[in-house]
Design a protein around this motif. Structure first.
Motif, mmCIF file in Angstrom:
data_model
loop_
_atom_site.group_PDB
_atom_site.id
_atom_site.type_symbol
_atom_site.label_atom_id
_atom_site.label_comp_id
_atom_site.label_asym_id
_atom_site.label_seq_id
_atom_site.Cartn_x
_atom_site.Cartn_y
_atom_site.Cartn_z
ATOM 1 N N PHE A 1 0.839 -1.189 0.000
ATOM 2 C CA PHE A 1 0.000 0.000 0.000
ATOM 3 C C PHE A 1 0.876 1.241 0.000
ATOM 4 O O PHE A 1 2.081 1.170 0.240
ATOM 5 C CB PHE A 1 -0.966 0.024 1.194
ATOM 6 C CG PHE A 1 -0.292 0.058 2.539
ATOM 7 C CD1 PHE A 1 0.072 1.260 3.129
ATOM 8 C CD2 PHE A 1 -0.030 -1.122 3.221
ATOM 9 C CE1 PHE A 1 0.684 1.283 4.372
ATOM 10 C CE2 PHE A 1 0.583 -1.111 4.466
ATOM 11 C CZ PHE A 1 0.933 0.098 5.039
ATOM 12 N N GLY A 2 0.263 2.370 -0.283
ATOM 13 C CA GLY A 2 1.015 3.615 -0.301
ATOM 14 C C GLY A 2 0.100 4.809 -0.473
ATOM 15 O O GLY A 2 -1.123 4.680 -0.562
ATOM 16 N N LEU A 3 0.715 5.976 -0.525
ATOM 17 C CA LEU A 3 -0.005 7.232 -0.685
ATOM 18 C C LEU A 3 0.764 8.084 -1.677
ATOM 19 O O LEU A 3 1.948 8.365 -1.466
ATOM 20 C CB LEU A 3 -0.112 7.963 0.658
ATOM 21 C CG LEU A 3 -0.821 9.300 0.652
ATOM 22 C CD1 LEU A 3 -2.313 9.120 0.401
ATOM 23 C CD2 LEU A 3 -0.601 10.024 1.969
ATOM 24 N N PHE A 4 0.111 8.429 -2.789
ATOM 25 C CA PHE A 4 0.684 9.364 -3.752
ATOM 26 C C PHE A 4 0.170 10.741 -3.377
ATOM 27 O O PHE A 4 -1.029 10.917 -3.182
ATOM 28 C CB PHE A 4 0.237 9.062 -5.187
ATOM 29 C CG PHE A 4 0.770 7.782 -5.750
ATOM 30 C CD1 PHE A 4 2.126 7.561 -5.863
ATOM 31 C CD2 PHE A 4 -0.100 6.805 -6.192
ATOM 32 C CE1 PHE A 4 2.618 6.389 -6.398
ATOM 33 C CE2 PHE A 4 0.376 5.623 -6.733
ATOM 34 C CZ PHE A 4 1.737 5.415 -6.829
ATOM 35 N N ALA A 5 1.057 11.702 -3.295
ATOM 36 C CA ALA A 5 0.627 13.072 -2.994
ATOM 37 C C ALA A 5 1.429 14.046 -3.836
ATOM 38 O O ALA A 5 2.654 13.951 -3.926
ATOM 39 C CB ALA A 5 0.837 13.369 -1.513
ATOM 40 N N ASN A 6 0.703 14.968 -4.488
ATOM 41 C CA ASN A 6 1.373 16.041 -5.210
ATOM 42 C C ASN A 6 0.436 17.244 -5.286
ATOM 43 O O ASN A 6 -0.759 17.133 -5.003
ATOM 44 C CB ASN A 6 1.865 15.598 -6.597
ATOM 45 C CG ASN A 6 0.765 15.227 -7.538
ATOM 46 O OD1 ASN A 6 -0.227 15.924 -7.662
ATOM 47 N ND2 ASN A 6 0.940 14.110 -8.238
ATOM 48 N N SER A 7 0.981 18.374 -5.639
ATOM 49 C CA SER A 7 0.194 19.604 -5.640
ATOM 50 C C SER A 7 -0.813 19.666 -6.784
ATOM 51 O O SER A 7 -1.774 20.421 -6.724
ATOM 52 C CB SER A 7 1.121 20.822 -5.689
ATOM 53 O OG SER A 7 1.902 20.783 -6.861
ATOM 54 N N LEU A 8 -0.637 18.870 -7.814
ATOM 55 C CA LEU A 8 -1.552 18.897 -8.955
ATOM 56 C C LEU A 8 -2.789 18.017 -8.764
ATOM 57 O O LEU A 8 -3.901 18.410 -9.094
ATOM 58 C CB LEU A 8 -0.826 18.468 -10.232
ATOM 59 C CG LEU A 8 0.310 19.366 -10.700
ATOM 60 C CD1 LEU A 8 1.009 18.749 -11.893
ATOM 61 C CD2 LEU A 8 -0.226 20.745 -11.030
ATOM 62 N N ASN A 9 -2.574 16.817 -8.239
ATOM 63 C CA ASN A 9 -3.672 15.845 -8.155
ATOM 64 C C ASN A 9 -4.127 15.526 -6.740
ATOM 65 O O ASN A 9 -4.952 14.646 -6.553
ATOM 66 C CB ASN A 9 -3.259 14.543 -8.851
ATOM 67 C CG ASN A 9 -2.953 14.755 -10.307
ATOM 68 O OD1 ASN A 9 -3.595 15.557 -10.964
ATOM 69 N ND2 ASN A 9 -1.952 14.056 -10.802
#
Length: 92
Positions: A59-67
């Motif tokens: 498992f994981g978490l993608f995080a960015n300012s666009l999405n």
């Protein structure tokens, strides 16, 4: 129903229980579950999600300012072969 399918369904249901909208996709060797995570998610909801993720193989978490933030989990549909469990060169 295979245990892996039950685990994937349970994870998706628990994502829904905290107000997320899970996307479930079945692939050749795994089932993936993804959901967008709002900034305002409570600490209690995060605890529920972490308990759900404990049933996943990855498992994981993608995080960015666009999405924004996307939480993901993967459940393998078949157990890996004995030689693959510890990776190349790590077999007993």
């Amino acid at each position: 129903m295979p245990a892996s399918e039950l685990s994937a369904e349970d994870i998706a249901a628990r994502f829904s229980a905290v107000g997320l909208t899970p996307r479930v996709e079945k692939h050749a060797h795994l089932t993936s579950i993804e959901a967008e995570v709002p900034e305002s998610l409570s600490a209690e909801s995060w605890r529920e999600l972490l308990e759900a993720l404990a049933k996943a193989d990855r498992f994981g978490l993608f995080a960015n300012s666009l999405n924004g933030r996307t939480l993901w989990a993967a459940v393998h549909t078949a157990a890996p072969a004995t030689g693959d469990v510890r990776g190349p060169g790590r077999q007993r």
